[in-house]
Enzyme design. Structure first.
Site, PDB file in Angstrom:
ATOM      1  CG  ASP A 140      40.562  38.409  49.645  1.00 45.21           C
ATOM      2  OD1 ASP A 140      40.092  39.323  48.927  1.00 45.21           O
ATOM      3  OD2 ASP A 140      41.122  37.410  49.180  1.00 45.21           O
ATOM      4  CD  GLU A 164      49.014  38.467  47.118  1.00 46.48           C
ATOM      5  OE1 GLU A 164      49.813  37.639  47.611  1.00 46.48           O
ATOM      6  OE2 GLU A 164      47.788  38.258  47.030  1.00 46.48           O
TER       7      GLU A 164
HETATM    8  C1  GLC Z   1      43.476  38.030  46.558  1.00 47.99           C
HETATM    9  C2  GLC Z   1      43.174  39.513  46.691  1.00 47.99           C
HETATM   10  C3  GLC Z   1      42.213  39.931  45.596  1.00 47.99           C
HETATM   11  C4  GLC Z   1      42.829  39.574  44.248  1.00 47.99           C
HETATM   12  C5  GLC Z   1      43.196  38.070  44.198  1.00 47.99           C
HETATM   13  C6  GLC Z   1      43.988  37.705  42.969  1.00 47.99           C
HETATM   14  O1  GLC Z   1      42.336  37.271  46.768  1.00 47.99           O
HETATM   15  O2  GLC Z   1      42.664  39.814  47.941  1.00 47.99           O
HETATM   16  O3  GLC Z   1      41.947  41.295  45.672  1.00 47.99           O
HETATM   17  O4  GLC Z   1      41.961  39.878  43.222  1.00 47.99           O
HETATM   18  O5  GLC Z   1      43.990  37.747  45.305  1.00 47.99           O
HETATM   19  O6  GLC Z   1      45.134  38.481  42.876  1.00 47.99           O
END
Ligand code: GLC
Length: 437
Positions: A171, A403
């Site tokens: 992101d 995460e």
């Molecule tokens: C964040 C991450 C993305 C992922 C999402 C859900 O937006 O950057 O890659 O898919 O979270 O975990």
């Protein structure tokens, strides 16, 4: 230690599983819906101990596919006020082909489903049963690839574009910083929800969110029409991670269609896409001086000369020659592999834009490590593959299934936490795969 970690990982997945709908939350509170590439990675974890959940994860994702083959990045199966921007902001229904049954976003994510199906086939014990499942679903994945090459390969070079940073999966990568400088976004008045779940210093800034929302608004003004987006989106990028995942999935579909038989035309088409893509990858996206694959900014017609973990993902899809892979891996070790570093930071630690705690601007992510691990094994770099694997396991063992993780080993002398959300599904799922390998 491993057996209790296995239990913890399975418990995380099971408790994030949504019984009634049949899909898994990436992270409770923080991500309260179904995400495209999360679902793929999660299904791989389930395949090791509960194949029905793996199937359900894939089916719920494919059920939300649009008439044109597109698969959205988020499927809003349920109401939730803990996430912004939700379905009312995205308004994917503006697109004529959007699903009428499922609310979703109008953007996508790295197309992992092809290689996920192959992986699940390899893991599953009952091959007849899993092949039956794959036969029922594989054409939907093929249609998804057709959507990409038909609509998003605007120069006919076997490389598809992404029109939003959220499509990349990475992101807030520093790779996008120069694109933001070309944009004039309004200052949106909105309430962030992510920062009420996790430390704001580990998330994108408000200013970055303005850009993210503005691109969506432009797509909405054009009813999410692909051709219009290609013409007008201020963000239009060929991403090495996204394209490598697509090619890896092409190859997986070829392997599966061969097992199924009678699909020569599709195999021929997939091969054509792959061959063209690999060629362009090696001419257009490789930066000799950096010794790495880079992103290409189609809107501003220039390569983005920065190294991130996305730069290495082509080894997962058999894209570089042996010689080029050697150069690539040497770049990885030199820049990312210092003594105090866990592999593999998400952004070049020697670059001034690197931030060890901020999301995709530096921390280690388990899904990237997982792809690099298999890529390194494929090219015979067993020792570095083992290092990536043991680094990943050590991190979750030290602090839990977060995460993302600060890559600096010394930090853990005083800190006992990872970054972002905890009990994160794909960290748990891919751990289960890594330790079973
Ligand atoms: C964040 C991450 C993305 C992922 C999402 C859900 O937006 O950057 O890659 O898919 O979270 O975990």
């Amino acid at each position: 230690m491993t057996s209790s970690l296995v239990n913890t990982a399975q418990n995380i997945l099971n408790s994030n599983f949504q019984e009634k709908k049949g899909f898994t939350l990436p992270c409770k509170g923080l991500y309260p819906f179904q995400w495209y590439w999360d679902s793929g990675f999660i299904a791989i974890g389930y395949a090791h101990y509960d194949i029905n959940k793996a199937k359900s994860e894939i089916e719920t994702l494919l059920n939300a596919q649009w008439n044109n083959g597109f698969i959205p990045h988020i499927i809003f199966h349920n109401e939730s006020n803990s996430y912004f921007p939700g379905p009312d902001f995205h308004m994917a229904e503006l697109h004529l082909d959007a699903s009428t049954e499922y609310k979703s976003t109008g953007m996508t994510q790295p197309p992992v489903t092809g290689f996920v199906l192959e992986k699940i086939y390899q893991i599953a014990k009952d091959k007849i049963d899993i092949l039956d499942f794959i036969k029922k679903n594989i054409d939907k994945v093929y249609d998804n690839h057709t959507y990409f090459y038909k609509n998003r390969d605007i120069n006919n070079e076997g490389l598809v574009y992404i029109y939003h940073n959220w499509e990349s999966g990475t992101d807030n990568s520093p790779v996008w910083d120069d694109i933001w400088k070309t944009m004039n976004s309004p200052d949106y008045d909105f309430e962030r929800r992510d920062t009420s779940h996790v430390d704001p210093s580990e998330r994108p800034t408000k200013k970055e969110y303005n850009y993210y929302l503005h691109i969506i608004d432009i797509a909405k003004e054009n009813n999410y029409d692909d051709a219009k987006i290609a013409e007008l989106s201020p963000f239009l990028v060929q991403d090495p991670l996204f394209n490598a995942v697509l090619i890896k999935s092409n190859n997986a579909l070829i392997n599966l269609y061969k097992i199924i038989g009678n699909n020569e035309d599709k195999i021929t088409q997939l091969l054509k896409w792959t061959n063209k893509g690999v060629k362009s990858f090696n001419t257009k996206l490789y930066d000799d001086e950096l010794g790495a694959y880079v992103h290409y900014d189609l809107r501003n017609e220039k390569p983005i000369r920065l190294v991130s973990s996305s730069s290495f993902v082509p080894i997962f899809a058999n894209i570089p020659s042996k010689q080029r892979a050697a150069q690539l891996i040497s770049t990885m070790i030199t820049k990312f592999g210092g003594e105090d570093m866990y592999l593999c930071a998400s952004f070049d630690p020697t670059n001034e834009r690197y931030n060890p705690k901020k999301y995709w601007r530096g921390p280690v992510w388990i899904n990237l490590n997982w792809m690099l691990y298999y890529g390194l094994l494929d090219y015979g770099y067993n020792e570095i593959a083992q290092r990536i694997k043991s680094d990943s396991i050590e991190l979750v063992d030290k602090v839990g299934f977060y995460e993302y993780f600060d890559a600096r080993k010394s930090v853990y002398n005083t800190e006992s936490k990872g970054c972002g959300g905890n009990n994160f599904s794909w960290s748990a799922a891919l751990f289960l795969d890594l330790i079973n390998n």
